[in-house]
Design an enzyme around this catalytic site. Structure first.
Site, mmCIF file in Angstrom:
data_model
loop_
_atom_site.group_PDB
_atom_site.id
_atom_site.type_symbol
_atom_site.label_atom_id
_atom_site.label_comp_id
_atom_site.label_asym_id
_atom_site.label_seq_id
_atom_site.Cartn_x
_atom_site.Cartn_y
_atom_site.Cartn_z
ATOM 1 C CG ASP A 1 0.928 -2.323 5.996
ATOM 2 O OD1 ASP A 1 -0.234 -2.595 7.037
ATOM 3 O OD2 ASP A 1 0.285 -1.425 4.934
ATOM 4 C CD GLN B 1 -6.909 -5.069 4.050
ATOM 5 O OE1 GLN B 1 -8.176 -5.678 3.760
ATOM 6 N NE2 GLN B 1 -6.989 -3.904 3.669
ATOM 7 C CB CYS C 1 -3.591 3.500 -1.283
ATOM 8 S SG CYS C 1 -4.557 4.698 -1.665
ATOM 9 C CG HIS D 1 -2.268 1.011 1.238
ATOM 10 N ND1 HIS D 1 -1.733 2.215 2.008
ATOM 11 C CD2 HIS D 1 -3.738 1.191 1.018
ATOM 12 C CE1 HIS D 1 -3.253 2.912 1.853
ATOM 13 N NE2 HIS D 1 -3.536 2.489 1.546
ATOM 14 C CE LYS E 1 -7.774 -0.072 5.831
ATOM 15 N NZ LYS E 1 -8.119 0.054 4.513
HETATM 16 N N1 PMP Z 1 -1.871 -1.242 4.941
HETATM 17 C C1 PMP Z 1 -2.178 -1.437 4.193
HETATM 18 C C2 PMP Z 1 -2.052 -3.045 3.686
HETATM 19 C C3 PMP Z 1 -3.803 -0.894 3.773
HETATM 20 O O1 PMP Z 1 -4.769 -1.583 3.364
HETATM 21 C C4 PMP Z 1 -4.574 0.332 4.343
HETATM 22 C C5 PMP Z 1 -6.170 0.928 4.051
HETATM 23 N N2 PMP Z 1 -6.168 0.538 2.650
HETATM 24 C C6 PMP Z 1 -3.095 1.256 5.389
HETATM 25 C C7 PMP Z 1 -1.517 0.737 5.409
HETATM 26 C C8 PMP Z 1 -3.709 2.438 5.150
HETATM 27 O O2 PMP Z 1 -4.358 2.626 6.188
HETATM 28 P P1 PMP Z 1 -5.171 3.863 7.275
HETATM 29 O O3 PMP Z 1 -5.323 4.429 5.845
HETATM 30 O O4 PMP Z 1 -6.430 3.079 8.055
HETATM 31 O O5 PMP Z 1 -4.211 4.655 7.956
#
Ligand code: PMP
Length: 415
Positions: free
Chosen positions: A209, A212, A373, A132, A235
């Site tokens: 990270d 997910q 993203c 991401h 999440k």
């Molecule tokens: N890493 C991953 C794998 C994600 O799926 C996401 C959210 N789509 C993020 C980072 C970013 O998370 P947040 O916007 O809640 O900070």
């Protein structure tokens, strides 16, 4: 709150659905909501809504500051969430849990506070191609500032990341590695155990990270042993704007403060300031107290769901949807590793992903379309966007059926 009792081996999805008021609320069109955009954010059970409301109604005060009753109540709720998170991910200590704004904030904290001061020109940070943007850009920022380099482990045609390939990219200049537990755009489960072991053989600290993974499979941080693990509350059926970083004690202690302000100090004078202990050293200013209180309720709720049962349930939905999609001509799934999580990223011949999203929305179906993203990953697969369906504990076969019916009708429209 409805009883969730799923530790019996029988997963009753309708019982879970009953805990989420929004799933029962008809859309303005009168249609049933088919919410399968859970990789973007999850819906909230009543227990979480009540915890947020309850904090403001009955405990509204600042934490760690005053001795009055409300402040004690607020502090108790705030700190109880720290205990719950520590138990939920099997952290070594409650003091290893730092509250953040979310995954992005946690990654930036680690990048700026721990990694950046240890980088010199020519040092390397190893990432993967499935990340991401929030696990790419914070590293690029500190690489730019220090002259360090980003090394990228390429993704395979099926969306896999190879642990041996990762290992081969660790060298004498590798100072840090960061990678997803589960890839948000295509659902790949990375071989994190093997990757962490390879990194540790070379004394390379690791950040995972977990955005997910946190609501979709059990996470045992003492077994996995990454130096840092981050996730977002929203999440995992909790509120937005709150999350956690769980770090090993000696690494958190060695990291510099991230932001300066109230609560993160021990003593302040113009001659010099000393800092509070970990984790408070990283929690400057009035935190998102209501968010933390509600996150505690979300963690309790998720714990009762039994994530092993949730993972099996989501896998059944994934299997059912994948089999139906594979039978359709002109529809292609990106990310086909056999043990992937409940995320399906699709492209349809001659139909833009955004058109798929718009047409499905007309049938009450919420999916995500775009680059998720993960622009480098999209570029690798030669697409600018995909249509992504992602499941959570409350999804059922009716959601899968609605998706498949919607995709068939789009194909009919586009002939
Ligand atoms: N890493 C991953 C794998 C994600 O799926 C996401 C959210 N789509 C993020 C980072 C970013 O998370 P947040 O916007 O809640 O900070």
């Amino acid at each position: 709150m409805a009883t969730v009792g799923h530790n019996t081996g029988h997963f009753d999805v309708e019982k879970v659905r009953a805990d989420f008021p929004i799933l029962d609320e008809p859309l303005p069109s009168g249609q049933r909501l088919t919410y399968i955009d859970n990789a973007a954010t999850t819906q909230k059970p009543s227990a979480v809504l009540e915890a947020s409301d309850g904090y403001y109604r009955h405990a509204n005060a600042n934490v760690h500051r005053a001795i009055h009753t409300l402040s004690q109540r607020a502090t108790q709720q705030y700190e109880a969430t720290r205990d719950r998170i520590a138990a939920f991910v099997n952290a070594a200590s409650r003091d290893d849990v730092v509250f953040t704004k979310g995954t992005t904030d946690g990654i930036n904290l680690v990048a700026q506070s721990f990694v950046r001061p240890r980088l010199a020109e020519g040092d390397e940070i190893v990432l993967t191609e499935v990340e991401h943007h929030s696990n790419i850009v914070p590293w690029q920022l500190i690489a730019e500032a220090t002259g360090a380099q980003i090394v990228v482990v390429p993704v395979g045609d099926d969306g896999s990341i190879d642990a041996a390939d990762f290992e081969s990219r660790l060298g004498p200049r590798t100072k840090f590695a960061a990678f997803a537990h589960i890839a948000n755009a295509i659902g790949t489960r990375l071989p994190v155990e093997a990757m962490i072991e390879a990194a540790h053989k070379r004394d390379v600290p690791v950040l995972i990270d977990g955005a997910q993974a946190i609501a979709h499979q059990p996470v045992d941080l003492q077994a996995l042993s990454p130096e840092f693990y981050v996730f977002s509350g929203h999440k995992v059926f909790g509120p937005t704007g709150v999350g956690a970083l769980i770090g090993k004690a000696d690494y958190l202690q060695a990291a510099s403060p991230y932001q300066g302000g109230g609560d993160m100090i021990d003593t302040v004078s113009f001659a010099g300031t000393t800092y509070n202990d970990v984790p408070y050293k990283f929690e400057a200013g009035t935190p998102n107290i209501a968010g933390v209180a509600a996150l505690g309720a979300a963690i309790d709720y998720t714990n009762k769901l039994d994530l092993t049962a949730v993972a099996a349930h989501e896998h059944e939905l994934l299997k059912s949807a994948t089999a139906a999609i594979e039978e359709m001509d002109g529809l292609h799934i990106i990310g086909t590793t056999p043990d992937k999580a409940g995320i399906i990223s699709m492209v349809m011949d001659d139909v833009h992903a955004h058109d798929i999203g718009t047409l499905l929305d007309e049938s009450g179906i919420a999916i995500r379309t775009g680059h998720h993203c993960a622009m480098p990953l999209m570029a690798r697969f030669g697409v600018s966007a995909t249509a992504r369906a992602s499941f959570a504990a409350y999804n059922n076969q009716a959601d899968v059926d609605a998706l498949i019916k919607g995709l068939h009708s789009i194909q009919r429209i586009f002939g």
